[in-house]
Design a protein around this motif. Sequence first.
Motif, PDB file in Angstrom:
ATOM      1  N   ILE A   3     -17.142 -41.462  -3.498  1.00 39.72           N
ATOM      2  CA  ILE A   3     -16.630 -40.310  -2.754  1.00 39.72           C
ATOM      3  C   ILE A   3     -17.521 -39.096  -2.971  1.00 39.72           C
ATOM      4  CG2 ILE A   3     -14.699 -38.671  -2.596  1.00 39.72           C
ATOM      5  CD1 ILE A   3     -12.830 -41.016  -3.174  1.00 39.72           C
ATOM      6  N   MET A   4     -18.082 -38.997  -4.164  1.00 36.77           N
ATOM      7  CA  MET A   4     -18.924 -37.850  -4.486  1.00 36.77           C
ATOM      8  C   MET A   4     -20.380 -38.035  -4.054  1.00 36.77           C
ATOM      9  SD  MET A   4     -16.784 -35.818  -5.576  1.00 36.77           S
ATOM     10  CE  MET A   4     -18.025 -34.546  -5.817  1.00 36.77           C
ATOM     11  N   SER A   5     -20.870 -39.268  -3.985  1.00 42.95           N
ATOM     12  CA  SER A   5     -22.306 -39.462  -3.763  1.00 42.95           C
ATOM     13  C   SER A   5     -22.678 -40.036  -2.404  1.00 42.95           C
ATOM     14  CB  SER A   5     -22.877 -40.388  -4.846  1.00 42.95           C
ATOM     15  OG  SER A   5     -22.272 -41.677  -4.779  1.00 42.95           O
ATOM     16  N   ASN A   6     -21.731 -40.682  -1.716  1.00 46.24           N
ATOM     17  CA  ASN A   6     -22.071 -41.285  -0.431  1.00 46.24           C
ATOM     18  C   ASN A   6     -22.312 -40.217   0.628  1.00 46.24           C
ATOM     19  OD1 ASN A   6     -21.153 -42.562   2.371  1.00 46.24           O
ATOM     20  ND2 ASN A   6     -21.818 -44.219   1.041  1.00 46.24           N
ATOM     21  N   ASP A   7     -23.291 -40.454   1.493  1.00 46.46           N
ATOM     22  CA  ASP A   7     -23.670 -39.466   2.502  1.00 46.46           C
ATOM     23  C   ASP A   7     -22.563 -39.156   3.505  1.00 46.46           C
ATOM     24  OD1 ASP A   7     -26.132 -39.239   1.370  1.00 46.46           O
ATOM     25  OD2 ASP A   7     -27.231 -40.271   2.965  1.00 46.46           O
ATOM     26  N   THR A   8     -21.557 -40.022   3.623  1.00 45.86           N
ATOM     27  CA  THR A   8     -20.507 -39.819   4.627  1.00 45.86           C
ATOM     28  C   THR A   8     -19.172 -39.405   4.028  1.00 45.86           C
ATOM     29  OG1 THR A   8     -19.776 -42.143   4.599  1.00 45.86           O
ATOM     30  CG2 THR A   8     -21.593 -41.588   6.070  1.00 45.86           C
ATOM     31  N   LEU A   9     -19.165 -39.149   2.713  1.00 50.65           N
ATOM     32  CA  LEU A   9     -17.901 -38.802   2.062  1.00 50.65           C
ATOM     33  C   LEU A   9     -17.928 -37.386   1.490  1.00 50.65           C
ATOM     34  CD1 LEU A   9     -17.050 -42.259   0.463  1.00 50.65           C
ATOM     35  CD2 LEU A   9     -15.928 -41.159   2.406  1.00 50.65           C
ATOM     36  N   TRP A  10     -16.918 -37.023   0.764  1.00 48.50           N
ATOM     37  CA  TRP A  10     -16.597 -35.626   0.464  1.00 48.50           C
ATOM     38  C   TRP A  10     -17.669 -34.836  -0.258  1.00 48.50           C
ATOM     39  CZ3 TRP A  10     -11.073 -36.521  -2.017  1.00 48.50           C
ATOM     40  CH2 TRP A  10     -10.259 -37.175  -1.080  1.00 48.50           C
ATOM     41  N   GLY A  11     -18.283 -35.431  -1.290  1.00 50.22           N
ATOM     42  CA  GLY A  11     -19.229 -34.665  -2.090  1.00 50.22           C
ATOM     43  C   GLY A  11     -20.390 -34.135  -1.280  1.00 50.22           C
ATOM     44  N   LYS A  12     -20.948 -34.958  -0.409  1.00 51.09           N
ATOM     45  CA  LYS A  12     -22.081 -34.543   0.421  1.00 51.09           C
ATOM     46  C   LYS A  12     -21.614 -33.777   1.663  1.00 51.09           C
ATOM     47  CE  LYS A  12     -25.573 -36.577  -1.802  1.00 51.09           C
ATOM     48  NZ  LYS A  12     -26.272 -37.712  -1.199  1.00 51.09           N
ATOM     49  N   VAL A  13     -20.613 -34.303   2.352  1.00 46.56           N
ATOM     50  CA  VAL A  13     -20.196 -33.716   3.626  1.00 46.56           C
ATOM     51  C   VAL A  13     -19.537 -32.358   3.437  1.00 46.56           C
ATOM     52  CG1 VAL A  13     -18.694 -34.021   5.640  1.00 46.56           C
ATOM     53  CG2 VAL A  13     -19.947 -35.976   4.718  1.00 46.56           C
ATOM     54  N   PHE A  14     -18.691 -32.227   2.414  1.00 54.28           N
ATOM     55  CA  PHE A  14     -17.943 -30.984   2.217  1.00 54.28           C
ATOM     56  C   PHE A  14     -18.397 -30.187   0.996  1.00 54.28           C
ATOM     57  CE2 PHE A  14     -14.340 -33.364   4.498  1.00 54.28           C
ATOM     58  CZ  PHE A  14     -14.708 -32.837   5.724  1.00 54.28           C
ATOM     59  N   ASN A  15     -19.367 -30.730   0.240  1.00 55.96           N
ATOM     60  CA  ASN A  15     -19.956 -30.016  -0.893  1.00 55.96           C
ATOM     61  C   ASN A  15     -18.917 -29.594  -1.932  1.00 55.96           C
ATOM     62  OD1 ASN A  15     -22.320 -29.063  -2.185  1.00 55.96           O
ATOM     63  ND2 ASN A  15     -21.858 -26.955  -1.547  1.00 55.96           N
ATOM     64  N   ILE A  16     -17.914 -30.436  -2.169  1.00 56.19           N
ATOM     65  CA  ILE A  16     -16.898 -30.095  -3.161  1.00 56.19           C
ATOM     66  C   ILE A  16     -17.234 -30.725  -4.504  1.00 56.19           C
ATOM     67  CG2 ILE A  16     -15.087 -29.864  -1.409  1.00 56.19           C
ATOM     68  CD1 ILE A  16     -13.999 -32.582  -2.383  1.00 56.19           C
ATOM     69  N   SER A  17     -16.618 -30.208  -5.560  1.00 57.35           N
ATOM     70  CA  SER A  17     -16.865 -30.707  -6.914  1.00 57.35           C
ATOM     71  C   SER A  17     -15.995 -31.929  -7.204  1.00 57.35           C
ATOM     72  CB  SER A  17     -16.548 -29.618  -7.933  1.00 57.35           C
ATOM     73  OG  SER A  17     -15.154 -29.335  -7.927  1.00 57.35           O
ATOM     74  N   LYS A  18     -16.307 -32.604  -8.282  1.00 54.55           N
ATOM     75  CA  LYS A  18     -15.548 -33.793  -8.673  1.00 54.55           C
ATOM     76  C   LYS A  18     -14.120 -33.429  -9.030  1.00 54.55           C
ATOM     77  CE  LYS A  18     -16.075 -37.980 -11.454  1.00 54.55           C
ATOM     78  NZ  LYS A  18     -16.967 -38.693 -12.411  1.00 54.55           N
ATOM     79  N   SER A  19     -13.936 -32.313  -9.709  1.00 59.02           N
ATOM     80  CA  SER A  19     -12.572 -31.893 -10.080  1.00 59.02           C
ATOM     81  C   SER A  19     -11.744 -31.586  -8.842  1.00 59.02           C
ATOM     82  CB  SER A  19     -12.625 -30.668 -11.001  1.00 59.02           C
ATOM     83  OG  SER A  19     -13.239 -29.566 -10.346  1.00 59.02           O
ATOM     84  N   GLU A  20     -12.373 -30.985  -7.830  1.00 58.74           N
ATOM     85  CA  GLU A  20     -11.653 -30.724  -6.575  1.00 58.74           C
ATOM     86  C   GLU A  20     -11.292 -32.027  -5.880  1.00 58.74           C
ATOM     87  OE1 GLU A  20     -13.121 -26.578  -4.665  1.00 58.74           O
ATOM     88  OE2 GLU A  20     -14.674 -28.077  -4.963  1.00 58.74           O
ATOM     89  N   ALA A  21     -12.211 -32.984  -5.911  1.00 56.99           N
ATOM     90  CA  ALA A  21     -11.945 -34.278  -5.291  1.00 56.99           C
ATOM     91  C   ALA A  21     -10.750 -34.960  -5.955  1.00 56.99           C
ATOM     92  CB  ALA A  21     -13.185 -35.169  -5.383  1.00 56.99           C
ATOM     93  N   ILE A  22     -10.673 -34.863  -7.272  1.00 57.19           N
ATOM     94  CA  ILE A  22      -9.544 -35.462  -8.000  1.00 57.19           C
ATOM     95  C   ILE A  22      -8.237 -34.792  -7.607  1.00 57.19           C
ATOM     96  CG2 ILE A  22      -8.521 -35.741 -10.286  1.00 57.19           C
ATOM     97  CD1 ILE A  22     -11.399 -36.140 -11.350  1.00 57.19           C
TER      98      ILE A  22
END
Length: 305
Positions: free
Chosen positions: A246-265
């Motif tokens: 979720i954090m590293s894939n080009d089509t998921l949140w970390g790259k697309v929305f530039n959010i942190s891991k804690s926010e993703a959790i």
Amino acid sequence: MESLNILLLGIVTRKREGTKVAYGRHESFYLRNKWISKGLKHVDNNSTFFYEKDNFEKIGLGKNMVRSLRFWLTALNLVQEENKHHTLTPLGKIIFEKDRLLEKPATIAILHSELLLNRGDTATVFNWFFTKYKETVTTRAELKSAFKVWVEAKESKPVSEKSLDRDIDVLIQLYTKEADENDPEDSIFSPFTLLHLIKEERSGDKSELIRKNEVNYDTTNLTAFYYLLLRYSQNEKVELIQLDEIMSNDTLWGKVFNISKSEAIDILNKLATDEKYPLEYVRTSNLDNVKIPQITELEFLESRL
């Protein structure tokens, strides 16, 4: 001759391994407010609209703007073309019916994610900036230089510097061009500014800083985040998605929305309490997995927009 040169500079394509790589197809126009509504309405009424000579008069835009609109509708996966006929995509139909004026931030966030998929290699600069470019604070000059270096390494033939410059300019305008607060009738702003993903700052010596921000989102409406997970699950044919993906894939949140891991959790924990489609979020000492419900992203979106 001058107009021909401009056209050649504005649209640069190259074939490699059966694909066509393109730069500058936006005709130097960022997406304007209400363009999506106008474009979807005309395509829905007439599949050959973009091939009619008087289409610019019917829609009330300049000829170059109509060509730009055609690019944006295609790049955002709202319209598809076959045999010189345009039709709404499944996503385009949902947005046309439920939010064609782009009044909901979730709709814009989803369109941003669709743009970054870079279907057909026509939206290269947008994908590059959010998924490949590592810097979070830079200048416009540094951004243009880095993009040119990346393109030169990727392409076997020279690409016009002016075309690449315009790509960067449109990238910045798409995410920063806000409405004029003093003009309630202003309609030339970009709807993508609501995401606050890019901020342009001017220092005392008038040099420009470009800052990549995390997406601005409402914690009570996580439709776009859920949409991306479902789309990824369907495309990759997987039921479990790791947090690291979720954090590293080009089509998921970390790259697309530039959010942190804690926010993703935090977002995953909220999605796990969704009343209709709760995620299963399993945290372990070594691996965090998310189990995705067996529903398509379009079925989900149909029920949420």
